[in-house]
Write a protein that holds these residues in place. Structure first.
Motif, PDB file in Angstrom:
ATOM      1  N   ALA A   1       0.844  -1.191   0.000  1.00 30.34           N
ATOM      2  CA  ALA A   1       0.000   0.000   0.000  1.00 30.34           C
ATOM      3  C   ALA A   1       0.871   1.229   0.000  1.00 30.34           C
ATOM      4  CB  ALA A   1      -0.931   0.009   1.206  1.00 30.34           C
ATOM      5  N   MET A   2       0.394   2.271  -0.677  1.00 28.47           N
ATOM      6  CA  MET A   2       1.053   3.571  -0.649  1.00 28.47           C
ATOM      7  C   MET A   2       0.542   4.328   0.578  1.00 28.47           C
ATOM      8  SD  MET A   2       0.990   6.702  -3.394  1.00 28.47           S
ATOM      9  CE  MET A   2       1.605   5.687  -4.718  1.00 28.47           C
ATOM     10  N   VAL A   3       1.432   4.638   1.500  1.00 29.39           N
ATOM     11  CA  VAL A   3       1.032   5.322   2.730  1.00 29.39           C
ATOM     12  C   VAL A   3       1.253   6.821   2.653  1.00 29.39           C
ATOM     13  CG1 VAL A   3       1.406   3.267   4.136  1.00 29.39           C
ATOM     14  CG2 VAL A   3       3.303   4.845   3.733  1.00 29.39           C
ATOM     15  N   ALA A   4       2.008   7.271   1.660  1.00 24.83           N
ATOM     16  CA  ALA A   4       2.254   8.687   1.408  1.00 24.83           C
ATOM     17  C   ALA A   4       2.764   8.783  -0.018  1.00 24.83           C
ATOM     18  CB  ALA A   4       3.277   9.254   2.392  1.00 24.83           C
ATOM     19  N   PRO A   5       2.725   9.971  -0.627  1.00 23.23           N
ATOM     20  CA  PRO A   5       3.222  10.078  -2.004  1.00 23.23           C
ATOM     21  C   PRO A   5       4.674   9.587  -2.119  1.00 23.23           C
ATOM     22  CG  PRO A   5       2.020  12.052  -1.397  1.00 23.23           C
ATOM     23  CD  PRO A   5       2.129  11.223  -0.147  1.00 23.23           C
TER      24      PRO A   5
END
Length: 371
Positions: free
Chosen positions: A137-141
């Motif tokens: 998962a992308m948790v921040a850019p």
């Protein structure tokens, strides 16, 4: 002169002599047979160092399978991998990475490896089959995390000896990746546990079962250079560390079962290489092909010796050196992938490892879904 003969006495004395000779012959026969039986059934009073070869071979498997698992996790951790939108910035390659927040992947793989002779160790052949499942998962850019699990089975055949083994290994791994402009950094941590089963034929079958554990960590820094024609060059620099422990064991069955000590091993590697690839679109499918190579320096290899002795306790113990890779080596591979829709990517990978005393060839088929 008249000679008188006692016929009955002659028969009596002659019969006694015949009986004596027959008894002596029978006793000698019994003693000879007893000696042969005793020799055939006697237990050896010293351990044969060659009896431990299957165990030192089994101790090398966690490093082999574990290092490959770390490399696959690290490759899957990056959002900008084969046939992603980021690899085709000017070619109409699908959604922007920022819209693809979640990912899941499933892989099946096979490995065929061969170790050459090392000292008293005659070498071995190993075959591994396994599968990897994971998600991220992308948790921040530009920042992503992931979790993966690997289940594998390895079969071992020791060269020239009636010794074989089987290792069932379960691994889990955590990953994190940061991408800023052309730069990317990935880190991985894995832990594995397994069961090793061995079989030796030496006048009968001796078997053993014992545990194995491993820890590993890997970090890699890379830089992405765009080339004309939607091609790319990605130099990479990495380092990894692994620790493994195989437990003590005691064989059962056979003529001369043995017992062995636990063995601990540590390895640190430094790696430098590059990937060259190209992406193109055809019939609404985004294709990507890449080749990679790298030099590997096994900077630290601390492989403990295996202490083996007869399970009966007779005789002295023997020390058997563990299996080691050469200090310098190379890895090479190729990958082909097809992004068949905005969310689904299929891929096939070959990876090879080449050392002076070890070679391995592996193939992977996988699928990735993004949303």
């Amino acid at each position: 002169m008249i000679v008188c003969r006692n016929r009955s006495a002659g028969r009596r004395y002659g019969g006694w002599r015949a009986l004596t000779r027959a008894g002596a012959f029978a006793a000698a026969t019994v003693l000879f047979a007893a000696a042969l039986c005793g020799q055939a059934g006697a237990q050896p009073n010293t351990v044969d160092p060659a009896s431990g070869n299957v165990f030192v071979s089994g101790g090398a498997v966690p490093f082999d399978v574990g290092s490959r698992f770390m490399q696959r996790i690290n490759a899957n951790a990056l959002l900008r991998n084969a046939a992603s939108a980021g690899n085709n910035a000017g070619g109409g390659g699908g959604d922007e990475p920022s819209r693809e927040r979640y990912r899941a992947w499933l892989e099946g793989y096979g490995l065929a490896a061969r170790t050459g002779p090392q000292g008293e160790f005659p070498g071995d052949r190993r075959t591994t089959w396994g599968g990897i499942a994971g998600g991220g998962a992308m948790v921040a850019p530009g920042v992503s995390v992931g979790l993966s699990a690997d289940q594998s089975r390895t079969k071992i055949d020791v060269t020239g000896l009636a010794q074989s083994g089987r290792i069932d290994l379960t691994q889990v791994g955590l990953s994190a990746a940061v991408e800023r402009g052309p730069w990317a950094f990935g880190a991985t941590l894995i832990h594995g546990t397994g069961v090793i089963k061995s079989s030796r034929f030496e006048g009968g079958e001796s078997i053993a079962s014992y545990r194995a554990r491993l820890w590993g960590a890997m970090a890699e820094l890379s830089r992405y250079w765009s080339l004309p024609g939607n091609a790319r060059l990605v130099p990479k620099l990495g380092v990894d560390w692994m620790w493994s422990r195989t437990g003590s064991f005691t064989e059962t069955g056979g003529v001369a079962p043995i017992t062995g000590s636990g063995v601990t091993a540590t390895r640190v590697r430094v790696m430098a290489g590059a990937e060259v690839g190209r992406t193109w679109a055809a019939d609404r499918v985004l294709f990507d092909v890449a080749v990679h190579g790298r030099l590997v320096n096994n900077a630290v290899q601390d492989v403990g010796a295996l202490e083996v002795s007869l399970a009966s306790g007779a005789g002295a113990a023997a020390a058997i050196a563990g299996v080691r890779e050469s200090t310098l080596g190379a890895d090479a591979g190729a990958a082909f992938s097809a992004r068949v829709s905005e969310n689904v990517r299929l891929y096939a990978i070959y990876d090879g490892r080449f050392r002076s005393r070890f070679t391995s060839h592996g193939g992977t088929l996988g699928a990735e879904v993004r949303w």
